[in-house]
Design a protein around this motif. Structure first.
Motif, PDB file in Angstrom:
ATOM      1  N   GLN A 105       0.819  -1.203   0.000  1.00  0.00           N
ATOM      2  CA  GLN A 105       0.000   0.000   0.000  1.00  0.00           C
ATOM      3  C   GLN A 105       0.866   1.272   0.000  1.00  0.00           C
ATOM      4  OE1 GLN A 105      -2.317  -0.263   3.564  1.00  0.00           O
ATOM      5  NE2 GLN A 105      -0.647   0.342   4.915  1.00  0.00           N
ATOM      6  N   PRO A 106       0.299   2.395  -0.463  1.00  0.00           N
ATOM      7  CA  PRO A 106       1.043   3.655  -0.406  1.00  0.00           C
ATOM      8  C   PRO A 106       1.499   3.948   1.023  1.00  0.00           C
ATOM      9  CG  PRO A 106      -0.915   3.896  -1.758  1.00  0.00           C
ATOM     10  CD  PRO A 106      -1.011   2.538  -1.121  1.00  0.00           C
ATOM     11  N   ASN A 107       2.743   4.430   1.138  1.00  0.00           N
ATOM     12  CA  ASN A 107       3.395   4.674   2.429  1.00  0.00           C
ATOM     13  C   ASN A 107       3.682   3.386   3.190  1.00  0.00           C
ATOM     14  OD1 ASN A 107       3.290   7.540   2.094  1.00  0.00           O
ATOM     15  ND2 ASN A 107       1.146   7.510   2.801  1.00  0.00           N
ATOM     16  N   TYR A 132      11.002   5.787  -1.376  1.00  0.00           N
ATOM     17  CA  TYR A 132      10.967   7.243  -1.274  1.00  0.00           C
ATOM     18  C   TYR A 132      12.116   7.761  -0.414  1.00  0.00           C
ATOM     19  CZ  TYR A 132       9.196  11.956  -0.569  1.00  0.00           C
ATOM     20  OH  TYR A 132       9.073  13.324  -0.545  1.00  0.00           O
ATOM     21  N   ALA A 133      12.446   7.032   0.652  1.00  0.00           N
ATOM     22  CA  ALA A 133      13.552   7.456   1.506  1.00  0.00           C
ATOM     23  C   ALA A 133      14.887   7.371   0.769  1.00  0.00           C
ATOM     24  CB  ALA A 133      13.596   6.592   2.768  1.00  0.00           C
ATOM     25  N   ALA A 134      15.011   6.403  -0.148  1.00  0.00           N
ATOM     26  CA  ALA A 134      16.282   6.207  -0.849  1.00  0.00           C
ATOM     27  C   ALA A 134      16.418   7.089  -2.083  1.00  0.00           C
ATOM     28  CB  ALA A 134      16.428   4.736  -1.248  1.00  0.00           C
ATOM     29  N   THR A 135      15.305   7.318  -2.794  1.00  0.00           N
ATOM     30  CA  THR A 135      15.392   8.031  -4.083  1.00  0.00           C
ATOM     31  C   THR A 135      14.525   9.273  -4.154  1.00  0.00           C
ATOM     32  OG1 THR A 135      13.599   6.727  -5.078  1.00  0.00           O
ATOM     33  CG2 THR A 135      15.832   5.813  -5.219  1.00  0.00           C
ATOM     34  N   PRO A 152       4.795   2.764  -7.356  1.00  0.00           N
ATOM     35  CA  PRO A 152       3.413   2.704  -7.873  1.00  0.00           C
ATOM     36  C   PRO A 152       2.467   2.156  -6.809  1.00  0.00           C
ATOM     37  CG  PRO A 152       4.973   1.721  -9.422  1.00  0.00           C
ATOM     38  CD  PRO A 152       5.724   1.932  -8.149  1.00  0.00           C
ATOM     39  N   ASN A 153       1.210   2.458  -6.978  1.00  0.00           N
ATOM     40  CA  ASN A 153       0.180   1.858  -6.124  1.00  0.00           C
ATOM     41  C   ASN A 153      -0.093   0.463  -6.665  1.00  0.00           C
ATOM     42  OD1 ASN A 153      -1.952   1.186  -4.510  1.00  0.00           O
ATOM     43  ND2 ASN A 153      -3.264   2.881  -5.119  1.00  0.00           N
TER      44      ASN A 153
END
Length: 298
Positions: A133-135, A143-146, A151-152
């Motif tokens: 799921q998102p987050n 997101y923390a790395a790049t 995608p969802n």
């Protein structure tokens, strides 16, 4: 005197055997054979939960094949099988070769890889839904790395089926890995040593010796995996509910919806028998073709 006692002893043993086997045979008849026969009868009837039952012949089957939802569920199921079966076998064989006799801690690795098989699929599906799921774990890590969101996976068309397949491979590869690991352990070591002396590298040893020698195990694993993959239900039911849209709607989900959501038991039974015939046909083809690639010579 001895000849007269023997028939009495056989009859006594027969009664004892019937006494012990009776409960199991009763349960098999009541909970397996009777439902199978009843579902076959229901497939030829319009069979509502309440009301009159009407014989319709093959109308239920014709209705299913003219239903775009059923056709989509059929295509989705075939897509799942095409994706899941080779991935499961490749991962299983690869890991079985990797945890060979020379790997330290191979017993522990076998247990670790087999754990997803014995854990409840419902729990696994819920955990993977949270990962996707998102987050969730994948999105948060990416997101923390790049700085880019993933995608969802379960909410976007084109991703959902691949996400369900990935979870299913993780859930099921451990069983086949144990089968292949046992088959690889049974290969005589002198064959591999002789090939190595003759200059055969790891890849040639695998394709020329290991793969032919484990072909009976490969046939068994592929057959069983094929049968179970056609019956996929829990993963898409819990992770996506058949969505987004109808991207992950499968045959067994369609049968469940017809039988237990709108109570059209005739259509549900017809769908179940279509699944049975499909599995039977594919399995028969596999058995017919095994002579060409399965090597039973030791």
């Amino acid at each position: 005197m001895h000849d007269e006692a023997k028939p009495r002893r056989l009859r006594r043993d027969g009664r004892a055997a019937a006494l012990f086997a009776g409960p199991s045979l009763f349960g098999l008849t009541l909970f397996t054979l009777f439902p199978i026969v009843l579902s076959l009868v229901m497939a030829f009837f319009q069979w509502p939960a309440v009301g009159e039952r009407t014989f319709t012949g093959l109308e239920n089957f014709a209705t299913l094949f003219s239903d775009p939802v059923f056709v989509r569920a059929l295509l989705n199921t075939l897509l799942f099988v095409v994706l899941y079966l080779p991935l499961n076998l490749i991962v299983s064989v690869g890991l079985a070769v990797w945890i060979g006799p020379r790997i330290k801690g191979r017993k522990v690795l076998r247990v670790v890889f087999f754990l997803p098989v014995v854990t409840p699929m419902v729990a696994n599906a819920i955990v993977w839904r949270m990962i996707y799921q998102p987050n969730g774990l994948i999105d948060g890590t990416l997101y923390a790395a790049t700085g880019v969101h993933a995608p969802n996976f379960l909410g976007e068309q084109g991703w959902a089926m691949f996400a369900v397949v990935a979870m299913s491979v993780w859930q099921g590869f451990g069983y086949n890995m144990l089968v292949f690991s046992a088959a690889l352990d049974a290969i005589p070591r002198h064959l591999l040593e002789a090939a190595q002396i003759d200059g055969a590298g790891p890849w040639r040893q695998f394709f020329r010796i290991m793969l032919p020698m484990i072909s009976p195990a490969l046939f068994f694993a592929s057959t069983m995996t094929l049968i179970t993959s056609f019956q996929v239900f829990t993963q898409p039911f819990l992770m996506t509910g058949g969505g987004p849209g109808m991207d992950t709607q499968t045959l067994m989900m369609f049968v469940y919806d017809k039988g237990f959501s709108i109570y059209q038991f005739g259509l549900a039974s017809a769908g179940a028998w279509i699944v049975f015939v499909l599995i039977l046909g594919v399995t028969a083809v596999q058995f017919a073709g095994q002579r060409r690639w399965v090597n039973y010579d030791v």
